[in-house]
Structure formats: structure tokens, C-alpha cells
Design a protein around this motif. Sequence first.
Motif, short mmCIF file in Angstrom:
data_model
loop_
_atom_site.label_atom_id
_atom_site.label_comp_id
_atom_site.label_asym_id
_atom_site.label_seq_id
_atom_site.Cartn_x
_atom_site.Cartn_y
_atom_site.Cartn_z
N CYS A 1 -6.95 0.04 4.07
CA CYS A 1 -7.14 1.42 4.27
C CYS A 1 -7.51 2.50 3.30
O CYS A 1 -7.71 3.73 3.41
CB CYS A 1 -6.06 2.27 5.01
N CYS B 1 -5.87 -1.14 -0.83
CA CYS B 1 -5.64 -1.66 0.72
C CYS B 1 -6.71 -1.47 1.48
O CYS B 1 -7.88 -0.53 1.02
CB CYS B 1 -4.52 -0.86 1.20
N CYS C 1 -0.10 3.29 3.68
CA CYS C 1 0.25 2.94 4.98
C CYS C 1 1.39 1.66 5.12
O CYS C 1 1.74 1.31 6.31
CB CYS C 1 -0.86 2.21 5.82
N CYS D 1 0.95 -1.28 0.02
CA CYS D 1 0.12 -0.14 -0.14
C CYS D 1 0.73 1.39 -0.10
O CYS D 1 1.86 1.26 0.68
CB CYS D 1 -0.84 -0.02 1.28
ZN LIG Z 1 -3.02 1.05 3.29
#
Ligand SMILES: [Zn+2]
Length: 394
Positions: free
Chosen positions: A24, A22, A10, A7
Motif C-alpha cells: 500500500c 508495504c 493498513c 504496515c
Molecule cells: Zn500497508
Amino acid sequence: MEYSLVCIECGREYEREDVYTCECGGLLEVRIDDTEIDFRLDGKELRVWKYGCLLPVKIEPISLKEGGTPLYECDRIGKEVGCKVFVKHEGANPSGSFKDRGMTVGVTKAIELGKSAVACASTGNTSASMAMYAAKAGLMAYVLLPAGKVALGKVAQALMHGAKVIGIKGNFDQALALVRQICAMQGFYLLNSVNPFRLEGQKTIAYEIVDELGFVPDKVVLPVGNAGNISAIWKGFKELKRFGLIDSLPKMIGVQAEGANPIYKAVKEKKDDIEPVLNPETIATAIRIGQPVNARKALRAIYESKGTAVQVSDEDITKAQKDLASKEGIGVEPASAASIAGLRKLAENGEIERDETVVCITTGHLLKDPEAVLRACGKPIEVEPSVEAILKVL
Ligand SMILES: [Zn+2]
Ligand SMILES: *Cc1c(COP(=O)(O)O)cnc(C)c1O
């Protein structure tokens, strides 16, 4: 070769390969671990799979002999803007756009993952290319297009290569949001440029530029729509440097149409994310995108490379398209001509040095959009079938 999906926000790593973003919400990127380089940048036998040692697939590729596109030196345009100008003509790929570089890797990955169908939203060229490679691979292909907003040649290709083509009464950004949901529900493999494997194929544009030129250009100028290509090409240059094959990097210059300019606006305001443009509009339909999915990657490419973004009007684009065709013999579709219009804008802004070398990427072929040609040039004159009548109009 070892690689992983990482990612960009992150840093989380994924073992699974059938993920696009991801948890996130961040974009994923393929990180190539150290590997043996088994090609030489000797200007010979250019094609995507020459660089196979840096492409993350494990099976025999589905290939239609993509890449190896011509790099033309353009003296007339060079003289006008005051530097050495090369055009890398991606319209010379099998389906007529650079998307083929991504699709050969993406469709191979679909087979590797055991998928039976691929899907995309498209302003046209992604669908044409995906349909072609899906045909070669024996996969079903599903395409969502913004109805009435796709150049005729591109729809023709998607249809003839056997894709199921669905026009939606909305714009590209809406089509992309929809196809992402459909893929998640139906298990289709998504081949938009949010797919990190597709971008791996497109990074070979950088490899080929250095391979053919024999050096690293000062600037690379290209149109930016969903912003995958500029990110991919930058990644390609960075990898060449990491593997010790080059020791400098070019500046990346993104060109957008005034009516579809979220990246331009973000760069102007020095922001690291975009504000979506809600109703994008331009004759350059391939870059008629208001919410580029790869914006975060593209902005990093521009800032890391100390490049910039420029915006051009539809008139600038049409003029560049005509000049490229009639002064240099290179036939491109409107979005591609944006790279030349963007180069002119840089020159106007005093951002071109006399001794530098600039490579403009022309992303798609003239025949993709015959309707734009008729609008720009008008129809041929018609006369009676006689010598006198012809001489009169010569
Ligand atoms: Zn991420
Ligand atoms: C896809 C495409 C673009 C835009 O590329 P992105 O990776 O979406 O920025 C530009 N020109 C042509 C001809 C295209 O097909």
C-alpha cells in the motif's frame, strides 16, 4: 524471540523480511511479540547488544561494540534554560554517530538474508557507518551522496572503509529515490532508515537513557532529518512500557533547521503528513532533508507522546555548537547542536518546567565536519617563533 513486519498504515503483516515498505506504500515496523526480558536496567554495561532479547536478528551480530555512549549532565546549559539537562553523546559511537546502532542490526540482517552487497543514500553519517560495518562483515558497500553537500569527515570515512562512493548532482531526497531503484534492480540490501530493522537498533537509545538515568525523562530533544531516529527512540520507550520496565513516557521533541523544516510545518498545522520542502538548505548537512521518508512515523511519535517540533536558524545552531563545546566540553557536529538550539527555543516559548529533566541527543561527533568549525571559529592565529610574539597575542 518472535516478531513480524507490520504496515503502520493498513496493518498488513509480512512473513518475508526483505521488504522495506508495504504494497500500500506504507512504512513497515517490526512488531516484537511477547518475549522473555533477559537484561536489567541497572545502569551497568550499556551497549546495543545488552538488549539483544528485543532485537530481531537470528544470528551472531556483526558488532563493533556500539552504544554505551556517555550521558552528561550539563549544569551550565541547565541553569540557562531552567531545568535539569542531560546530553546523550552519540558522537562517541565507533564511527562517530548514532547510525552505528542501526547498522549493527541492519548489516547483521543483510548477512542473515544472504546478501552480498549493501547500499544507501546518505547525507554522510549513514555512509560512514554502513561502510564500516560492511567492512567488518565482508560485504560490498555502495553509497550515493549529494555531491558537494557532505561534510568532509564523513566522506573520508566512507572512502577509507572501502565503500564505492558516488556523488550525484542533486540533493539527498533524489539520491534516496535513486538508490531505492538501484537496490530493487541489483538485489543490494538497502540500509537507509526506511529499513525497519535499522530502526530497531536505534531504539536502544531509549533503553540506555532509562538504564543510565534510572528513570524516564520528561522530554527527549533531537534533530530530525529523515525522521527515523525520533520514530525509533519513541518505539523504544513504548516497548519498555509494554514490557513493564517503566510506567511513564517522555514527550518527543523534534528539532529542524529553518531551511529544511517539513516536520515542523506539519506539526504547526496539526497535519499527519508533510509537504515536501523542495530545496532544503542548512549548515546542518545531516538534517538537510526536504522529504523525510519516515515522516508518518515521526509525526505519530510527536503526537502520541504529546511532544512538539521546533525550528532553529543556522545561527542558533552554530551558537549552540560553540556553547556545547566551550561551556560543557562536548564536541558535536552542527546537526547535533540543533538539539541544544531546540531546547533553548522551547525555553523561550515557555515550554520548560523548572523541575523537569530533559535529555538532548547529540547525534554526531565534532570531527565529522571540520569545515563548519573553521567557518564558526576562524583559523588559528600565526605568529613568528618568538616568546615576545606569542606573549603579544595571549
Ligand atoms: Zn500497508
Ligand atoms: C542521520 C543524522 C541525523 C538525522 O537523523 P534522522 O533519523 O534521519 O532523523 C541527525 N544528526 C546526525 C548527526 C545524523 O547523522
